[in-house]
Design an enzyme around this catalytic site. Sequence first.
Site, PDB file in Angstrom:
ATOM      1  N   HIS A   3     -42.506 -43.088   2.744  1.00 42.30           N
ATOM      2  CA  HIS A   3     -42.122 -42.031   1.803  1.00 42.30           C
ATOM      3  C   HIS A   3     -42.322 -40.631   2.366  1.00 42.30           C
ATOM      4  CE1 HIS A   3     -40.398 -41.101  -1.895  1.00 42.30           C
ATOM      5  NE2 HIS A   3     -41.344 -41.483  -2.748  1.00 42.30           N
TER       6      HIS A   3
ATOM      7  N   ASP B 296     -36.848 -40.824   1.047  1.00 36.49           N
ATOM      8  CA  ASP B 296     -37.070 -40.690  -0.389  1.00 36.49           C
ATOM      9  C   ASP B 296     -36.404 -41.845  -1.135  1.00 36.49           C
ATOM     10  OD1 ASP B 296     -34.338 -40.077  -0.443  1.00 36.49           O
ATOM     11  OD2 ASP B 296     -34.689 -37.916  -0.485  1.00 36.49           O
TER      12      ASP B 296
END
Length: 434
Positions: A406, A410
């Site tokens: 992450h 995204d």
Amino acid sequence: MAIIELKMPKMGESISEATILNWLKNVGDTVEEDETILEVATDKVDSEVPSPCAGVITEILFQSNEVVEIGKVIAIINEDTIQGTKKTITKENVSVTKETLSIKNKEISASNPKREYTTQKLVSNPDAFLSPLVLSIAQKENLTLEEVQSIQGTGTEGRIRKSDVMHYIKNRKYPLPSRPQLEAPKSSYNAPPVAFVEGKDRIVEMDRMRKMIADHMVYSKHTSPHVTSYIEVDVTNIVNWRNKVKIAFQEKHGEKLTFTPIFVEAVAKAIQEYPMINVSVDDKNIVVHSDINIGMATALPNGNLIVPVVKNADEKNLLGLAKRVNHLANNARNNDLKPDEVKGSTFTISNVGTFGSLMGTPIINQPEVAILALGIIKKRPEVITTEKGDEIAIRSMMYLSLSFDHRVVDGFLGGSFLRKVGDELEAFDSNREI
């Protein structure tokens, strides 16, 4: 007799050192040309090192479990007399006399003086790459993570090597001060001891590869904030097509047709549409890889996992992928994978369905930023839309799960890529020619 230097061989562009596992020959032993002398290991694969000539081993410079730089001399061989005739000294066998060797060593020392280390207070680099070996040494020497990350690396692109850590420990005058922290209340909970019943339970020590896997997994979880997304895919067309053509495919091409090359093909197509999933993180930069090299997690006979790599998967047709997948799988089962076959992956898939798992939450194979898990294919009733409206039909269904880093991937990118892989599988042409 001529002196021959046996050097630690190169085992891939990214490999700078290797561990000596076992010497198969001792000082004084006679060896034949190309006869295996020792076994070595990198963090990827084990390899055998052959003798460059026939002769007698006169000196062994490094012992088992020592880590040696690529290109460093590890043994000296006196070239033997073959059938009473001295071998010709050529460029190929690179034989030199003791006098020449002495002169060469002096020249090397003069032109390449030993790197001088300076002991100084260094700034911690939180993005420094720490190999499993370095982490293991740090744990044994009770070094903090911040302290290890402050060590000046002398490897490729500043990578911290074992020699750097050992030098730091030897000259450790300025350990980094710990950051001021608010004291957390001490817990009164004590971890329960491991129950061990004498005479019934047994202790099995982790082998070298299992220790490296464990370190690599911990490193990955420490480095990348993992997020996992899931989708369900209808792979009925793929299952029906494979059942229909697998015998003819093997008779025509001499290759077994599994589901894996079909999965690899779908992933390669999805990466072409979403190239930012095919990246690595380098400090504050994102390295976008032009090659699509797909690793496939594979079980070894001893139960450990390894990741052989299908290089340039996007440039191969289904037959080419099937040949490569079968070759790598066979080499893995026979413990015959070459160093070049397990390096350079840019994205990894793990078929957890092979073990009967419905789905999985895989750990990212560093330095990649995503890994795809493929669950078991199961038949079940599903509601489908036809020209007559909604109907219930028996379909072959499978879960896909994507774990991604992450920091750079995204939810939109991760979800879109995963959905694209699913769409590629569902759109598979059931009339495809073999």
